[in-house]
Design a protein around this motif. Structure first.
Motif, mmCIF file in Angstrom:
data_model
loop_
_atom_site.group_PDB
_atom_site.id
_atom_site.type_symbol
_atom_site.label_atom_id
_atom_site.label_comp_id
_atom_site.label_asym_id
_atom_site.label_seq_id
_atom_site.Cartn_x
_atom_site.Cartn_y
_atom_site.Cartn_z
ATOM 1 N N ALA A 2 0.841 -1.199 0.000
ATOM 2 C CA ALA A 2 0.000 0.000 0.000
ATOM 3 C C ALA A 2 0.875 1.247 0.000
ATOM 4 O O ALA A 2 1.926 1.283 0.606
ATOM 5 C CB ALA A 2 -0.867 -0.008 1.241
ATOM 6 N N ASP A 8 -0.260 8.779 7.252
ATOM 7 C CA ASP A 8 -1.166 7.622 7.252
ATOM 8 C C ASP A 8 -0.731 6.602 8.304
ATOM 9 O O ASP A 8 -1.545 6.112 9.091
ATOM 10 C CB ASP A 8 -1.150 6.917 5.883
ATOM 11 C CG ASP A 8 -1.808 7.741 4.787
ATOM 12 O OD1 ASP A 8 -2.766 8.471 5.093
ATOM 13 O OD2 ASP A 8 -1.358 7.646 3.626
ATOM 14 N N LYS A 43 -10.207 8.185 3.628
ATOM 15 C CA LYS A 43 -9.510 7.512 2.516
ATOM 16 C C LYS A 43 -9.028 6.118 2.932
ATOM 17 O O LYS A 43 -9.128 5.163 2.157
ATOM 18 C CB LYS A 43 -8.296 8.348 2.067
ATOM 19 C CG LYS A 43 -8.654 9.549 1.202
ATOM 20 C CD LYS A 43 -9.020 9.109 -0.218
ATOM 21 C CE LYS A 43 -9.774 10.227 -0.933
ATOM 22 N NZ LYS A 43 -10.765 9.734 -1.883
ATOM 23 N N LEU A 44 -8.468 6.015 4.137
ATOM 24 C CA LEU A 44 -7.951 4.720 4.614
ATOM 25 C C LEU A 44 -9.081 3.696 4.725
ATOM 26 O O LEU A 44 -8.886 2.510 4.451
ATOM 27 C CB LEU A 44 -7.229 4.879 5.962
ATOM 28 C CG LEU A 44 -5.884 5.631 5.914
ATOM 29 C CD1 LEU A 44 -5.420 6.000 7.328
ATOM 30 C CD2 LEU A 44 -4.812 4.805 5.208
ATOM 31 N N GLU A 46 -11.984 3.880 2.895
ATOM 32 C CA GLU A 46 -12.446 3.616 1.533
ATOM 33 C C GLU A 46 -11.531 2.641 0.809
ATOM 34 O O GLU A 46 -11.988 1.774 0.058
ATOM 35 C CB GLU A 46 -12.513 4.917 0.735
ATOM 36 C CG GLU A 46 -13.754 5.748 1.048
ATOM 37 C CD GLU A 46 -13.675 7.145 0.430
ATOM 38 O OE1 GLU A 46 -14.538 7.965 0.763
ATOM 39 O OE2 GLU A 46 -12.738 7.400 -0.365
ATOM 40 N N ARG A 47 -10.227 2.776 1.026
ATOM 41 C CA ARG A 47 -9.244 1.889 0.383
ATOM 42 C C ARG A 47 -9.148 0.541 1.081
ATOM 43 O O ARG A 47 -8.358 -0.313 0.691
ATOM 44 C CB ARG A 47 -7.862 2.547 0.403
ATOM 45 C CG ARG A 47 -7.696 3.681 -0.576
ATOM 46 C CD ARG A 47 -6.389 4.401 -0.302
ATOM 47 N NE ARG A 47 -5.244 3.511 -0.388
ATOM 48 C CZ ARG A 47 -4.030 3.807 0.081
ATOM 49 N NH1 ARG A 47 -3.815 4.973 0.665
ATOM 50 N NH2 ARG A 47 -3.033 2.954 -0.028
ATOM 51 N N ASN A 48 -9.916 0.397 2.168
ATOM 52 C CA ASN A 48 -9.883 -0.821 2.979
ATOM 53 C C ASN A 48 -8.517 -1.095 3.626
ATOM 54 O O ASN A 48 -8.191 -2.233 3.956
ATOM 55 C CB ASN A 48 -10.335 -2.034 2.155
ATOM 56 C CG ASN A 48 -10.858 -3.146 3.039
ATOM 57 O OD1 ASN A 48 -11.563 -2.862 4.009
ATOM 58 N ND2 ASN A 48 -10.490 -4.376 2.751
ATOM 59 N N VAL A 49 -7.719 -0.038 3.790
ATOM 60 C CA VAL A 49 -6.492 -0.185 4.592
ATOM 61 C C VAL A 49 -6.931 -0.420 6.038
ATOM 62 O O VAL A 49 -6.400 -1.280 6.732
ATOM 63 C CB VAL A 49 -5.594 1.071 4.474
ATOM 64 C CG1 VAL A 49 -4.433 1.003 5.461
ATOM 65 C CG2 VAL A 49 -5.061 1.207 3.053
ATOM 66 N N ASP A 51 -9.788 -2.134 7.732
ATOM 67 C CA ASP A 51 -10.812 -3.082 7.318
ATOM 68 C C ASP A 51 -11.994 -3.072 8.282
ATOM 69 O O ASP A 51 -13.142 -3.144 7.867
ATOM 70 C CB ASP A 51 -10.178 -4.474 7.250
ATOM 71 C CG ASP A 51 -11.158 -5.541 6.812
ATOM 72 O OD1 ASP A 51 -12.022 -5.234 5.972
ATOM 73 O OD2 ASP A 51 -11.064 -6.678 7.313
ATOM 74 N N GLU B 60 -4.375 -5.446 1.880
ATOM 75 C CA GLU B 60 -3.274 -4.738 1.220
ATOM 76 C C GLU B 60 -2.009 -4.709 2.094
ATOM 77 O O GLU B 60 -0.894 -4.799 1.592
ATOM 78 C CB GLU B 60 -3.744 -3.307 0.973
ATOM 79 C CG GLU B 60 -3.185 -2.635 -0.235
ATOM 80 C CD GLU B 60 -3.689 -1.186 -0.309
ATOM 81 O OE1 GLU B 60 -3.001 -0.385 -0.937
ATOM 82 O OE2 GLU B 60 -4.751 -0.869 0.275
#
Lengths: 160, 160
Positions: A2, A8, A43-44, A46-49, A51, B60
């Motif tokens: 990622a 982040d 954003k984290l 939405e990106r599934n960073v 979960d 990720e």
């Protein structure tokens, strides 16, 4: 891997420690505007960073004795049988409350994390539930005594 | 064992699934007044039944290959040496980012959960970092392939 920058990562580390902190508390700790923190967390997610958000249960609910068990099945003449047999054992184990985790290990193996109140009860469980299974080639039991990394694992895995 | 009633357990199960839900969302799901849910969660936190709120990181960031490693040290003539040697290995392992968890296993053993991008890299890591340690009696590596219970373990343990 990622694409995460230092901010982040800092946010993720803070949330790992305490996911209940508010945007404004995180913003203050990191000395950044709330709007930035809000945007980054959005954003984290939405990106599934990130979960999931979850809880870790305290010692009171955790089994006192923990072990990792490796089970290897006898390789039968008919391959399809091995597949069905392994699936069946995994499913059976996964339904038991003191089996905290179950995974496949290679073609003919299973690893499980098992917990109980005392080492004696744990051994009895392994003897009664696992060693008694037919056509096993190998059963290995490794007690898990004191974590120096990943100590919250038990409180994370235990069910209610 | 903790004295928990059905409502406590229902709340804990919901929070395990999603710890970001608001009091009013939980109250609605369980068809109870918000004040009751608020009071119960407060008590569960005070009693440390809920120990922590945390996040689970998505795929990720998770290592693609996982293994459980058991390490047993040669028992030396001087007992004190074994103790110091085991502590030293545990500390060294715990500092490595692809070692997700480390625990003592009995008098002369260590169990660790290790992750890496590919099975090949994981094997190389075990060969270079673990099998190369002096005076080991036994090293066992069990790949962890597919969870059917406890699947969030990796996303919970992985660091950032």
């Amino acid at each position: 891997m990622a694409q995460l920058d230092d901010l982040d990562r800092a946010i993720l580390r803070i949330l790992k420690e305490d996911a209940r902190l508010t945007i404004s508390e995180i913003a203050e700790r990191l000395n950044r505007p709330e709007s930035t923190i809000h945007f980054r967390i959005k954003k984290l997610q939405e990106r599934n960073v990130i979960d999931k958000y979850t809880i870790i249960l305290g010692e009171e609910l955790q089994p006192k004795s923990l072990a990792i068990v490796y089970i290897q099945a006898e390789t039968p003449i008919i391959e399809d049988f091995l597949e069905r047999y392994i699936s069946h054992i995994m499913k059976t184990l996964s339904l038991l409350p003191n089996v905290l985790a179950v995974a496949r290990s290679g073609k003919d193996g299973i690893v499980a994390i098992i917990g109980d109140d005392t080492p004696e009860k744990l051994n009895r469980f392994v003897d009664d539930t696992i060693r008694s299974l037919p056509t096993l080639k190998r059963v290995e039991v490794f007690t898990v005594d004191q974590f120096i990394k990943g100590q919250d694992l038990t409180g994370f895995l235990v069910g209610v």
